[in-house]
Write a protein that holds these residues in place. Sequence first.
Motif, PDB file in Angstrom:
ATOM      1  N   LYS A  59      33.146  38.510  52.118  1.00  0.00           N
ATOM      2  CA  LYS A  59      33.670  39.388  51.066  1.00  0.00           C
ATOM      3  C   LYS A  59      34.669  38.630  50.200  1.00  0.00           C
ATOM      4  O   LYS A  59      34.695  38.791  48.977  1.00  0.00           O
ATOM      5  N   GLU A  60      35.473  37.776  50.822  1.00  0.00           N
ATOM      6  CA  GLU A  60      36.470  37.005  50.073  1.00  0.00           C
ATOM      7  C   GLU A  60      35.801  36.115  49.036  1.00  0.00           C
ATOM      8  O   GLU A  60      36.234  36.053  47.872  1.00  0.00           O
ATOM      9  N   PHE A  61      34.713  35.434  49.448  1.00  0.00           N
ATOM     10  CA  PHE A  61      34.014  34.554  48.507  1.00  0.00           C
ATOM     11  C   PHE A  61      33.358  35.372  47.401  1.00  0.00           C
ATOM     12  O   PHE A  61      33.419  35.000  46.220  1.00  0.00           O
ATOM     13  N   LYS A  62      32.712  36.473  47.757  1.00  0.00           N
ATOM     14  CA  LYS A  62      32.077  37.321  46.753  1.00  0.00           C
ATOM     15  C   LYS A  62      33.090  37.794  45.721  1.00  0.00           C
ATOM     16  O   LYS A  62      32.817  37.800  44.514  1.00  0.00           O
ATOM     17  N   ASP A  63      34.255  38.185  46.190  1.00  0.00           N
ATOM     18  CA  ASP A  63      35.291  38.671  45.266  1.00  0.00           C
ATOM     19  C   ASP A  63      35.747  37.563  44.323  1.00  0.00           C
ATOM     20  O   ASP A  63      36.011  37.822  43.134  1.00  0.00           O
ATOM     21  N   LYS A  64      35.836  36.340  44.826  1.00  0.00           N
ATOM     22  CA  LYS A  64      36.235  35.221  43.970  1.00  0.00           C
ATOM     23  C   LYS A  64      35.201  34.976  42.870  1.00  0.00           C
ATOM     24  O   LYS A  64      35.561  34.730  41.711  1.00  0.00           O
ATOM     25  N   VAL A  65      33.917  35.039  43.239  1.00  0.00           N
ATOM     26  CA  VAL A  65      32.868  34.831  42.237  1.00  0.00           C
ATOM     27  C   VAL A  65      32.843  35.991  41.244  1.00  0.00           C
ATOM     28  O   VAL A  65      32.722  35.789  40.027  1.00  0.00           O
ATOM     29  N   LYS A  66      32.976  37.223  41.743  1.00  0.00           N
ATOM     30  CA  LYS A  66      32.923  38.394  40.859  1.00  0.00           C
ATOM     31  C   LYS A  66      34.046  38.382  39.831  1.00  0.00           C
ATOM     32  O   LYS A  66      33.916  38.974  38.749  1.00  0.00           O
ATOM     33  N   ALA A  67      35.136  37.697  40.124  1.00  0.00           N
ATOM     34  CA  ALA A  67      36.257  37.628  39.186  1.00  0.00           C
ATOM     35  C   ALA A  67      35.880  36.860  37.921  1.00  0.00           C
ATOM     36  O   ALA A  67      36.520  37.036  36.870  1.00  0.00           O
ATOM     37  N   VAL A  68      34.829  36.016  37.988  1.00  0.00           N
ATOM     38  CA  VAL A  68      34.421  35.241  36.812  1.00  0.00           C
ATOM     39  C   VAL A  68      32.966  35.502  36.437  1.00  0.00           C
ATOM     40  O   VAL A  68      32.429  34.864  35.527  1.00  0.00           O
ATOM     41  N   PHE A  69      32.316  36.443  37.113  1.00  0.00           N
ATOM     42  CA  PHE A  69      30.877  36.648  36.969  1.00  0.00           C
ATOM     43  C   PHE A  69      30.544  37.699  35.911  1.00  0.00           C
ATOM     44  O   PHE A  69      31.057  38.819  35.943  1.00  0.00           O
ATOM     45  N   SER A  70      29.690  37.297  34.976  1.00  0.00           N
ATOM     46  CA  SER A  70      29.097  38.232  34.014  1.00  0.00           C
ATOM     47  C   SER A  70      30.131  38.997  33.207  1.00  0.00           C
ATOM     48  O   SER A  70      29.948  40.166  32.887  1.00  0.00           O
ATOM     49  N   LYS A  71      31.250  38.335  32.875  1.00  0.00           N
ATOM     50  CA  LYS A  71      32.289  38.957  32.058  1.00  0.00           C
ATOM     51  C   LYS A  71      32.470  38.134  30.781  1.00  0.00           C
ATOM     52  O   LYS A  71      32.492  36.905  30.833  1.00  0.00           O
ATOM     53  N   ARG A  72      32.626  38.821  29.657  1.00  0.00           N
ATOM     54  CA  ARG A  72      32.801  38.106  28.394  1.00  0.00           C
ATOM     55  C   ARG A  72      34.166  37.437  28.318  1.00  0.00           C
ATOM     56  O   ARG A  72      34.331  36.417  27.643  1.00  0.00           O
ATOM     57  N   GLN A  73      35.154  37.982  28.990  1.00  0.00           N
ATOM     58  CA  GLN A  73      36.494  37.391  28.985  1.00  0.00           C
ATOM     59  C   GLN A  73      36.951  37.202  30.429  1.00  0.00           C
ATOM     60  O   GLN A  73      36.982  38.154  31.209  1.00  0.00           O
ATOM     61  N   VAL A  74      37.291  35.956  30.778  1.00  0.00           N
ATOM     62  CA  VAL A  74      37.766  35.645  32.126  1.00  0.00           C
ATOM     63  C   VAL A  74      38.918  34.652  32.029  1.00  0.00           C
ATOM     64  O   VAL A  74      39.188  34.076  30.972  1.00  0.00           O
ATOM     65  N   ASP A  75      39.586  34.446  33.151  1.00  0.00           N
ATOM     66  CA  ASP A  75      40.655  33.464  33.260  1.00  0.00           C
ATOM     67  C   ASP A  75      40.015  32.067  33.308  1.00  0.00           C
ATOM     68  O   ASP A  75      39.315  31.730  34.256  1.00  0.00           O
TER      69      ASP A  75
END
Length: 399
Positions: A59-75
């Motif tokens: 879950k930790e890894f999935k959450d890290k990927v989802k933070a930058v996945f398929s978003k027009r604006q990311v960190d």
Amino acid sequence: MNKGFSRLFEIVNKEKRTIIGLMSGTSLDGLDIALCDFTGSGTTTQVTLREFATVPYSKEFKDKVKAVFSKRQVDLENVCLMNAYIGSFHAELINNCLQQWNIKPQEVDVIASHGQTIYHAPVSLHKLDGMPDATLQIGDGDHMAVKTGIVTLSDFRQKHIAAGGEGAPLAVYGDYLLFSEQGQNRIMLNIGGIANFTFLPGDLDTSKIFSTDVGPGNTLMDAYVQAKFPGKYYDAEATIASEGTCNNALLTALLDHSFFDQGFPKTTGPELFNLAYLEQAQKRSGTEALSPSDVMATLNRFSATGISDALTKALKEECFEIFLSGGGMHNPLLIQHLKEMLPGVPLRNTSELGVAPDAKEAVLFATLANECLFGELIDFGAGQKSVPSVHMGKISLPE
């Protein structure tokens, strides 16, 4: 000669190559690792799947990927960090598997890494004047090569775009080399996060071959389950959907998008088919109060309808057989819908063709690496914009 290039020269002159294919899809289930032996190339390619594992993501890894996945604006710093982190993490998973399989890294010639897609932006989706098709996979190949000691090929989709394609789907190349059969029209249907298929004509005419995305496979169903059922990542055995009833008004709204009217081939991703897409469809159809099970039943039917409609439109009167792969083939309700919508069409899976269906995508990327290093260009015809005749993969040396 540079030691790395000397090793590469040695590899490309071998009669048999051992290649690890990696696949991590948009569903984020885990990393597929396929250890394959190859002889030949092009239409003489022979592959043996020696070992296969899917290493589940935490879950930790999935959450890290989802933070930058398929978003027009990311960190942007996070994207930068994750590129290195995923490359190193995938290398660790490979090393662990090799140890479990009692195989030394020196026995492996090449790693073929798909990477982790975080954004897919074909012109048909971004619609920005003057801007090209684009896609981005992270998981740096140099980190993987150095940490495994194995020559690594990665970033396959960029060359496809540079040569005039859209970066997806790439399965057509491996499907053609491994699964074409004289006298039988075959559909290689992969139901991953996004569903796609390759048409392999029985007359083996490469100008007729094409591969296309058709719409959502599991991506909307998985996203909805994760939002509404904490702790669940997907609808195992279609339990939730089977308790509900398909809502025709919502189904009609979900299908009301220009993507479904576009010609073939075409490509898409979770950038379009996401929870916002569902919410908009529910508002247009006045179905915001539907129970979660009814929504899931409708999403299941939506995926099946997108697949069956695309096959019917693309192939018209052609007779064909379907060979399944991808996580969606394990969804019994989805498969039931497809059987009802495609009466008389045999639904089989790729195990009958010598490749376990869950391993197929990883094996196909190993095949792309084999072609890059050992194959001649395959001519798919001048009119095949979506299937450019090109070798794909960037080479990273361990030293």
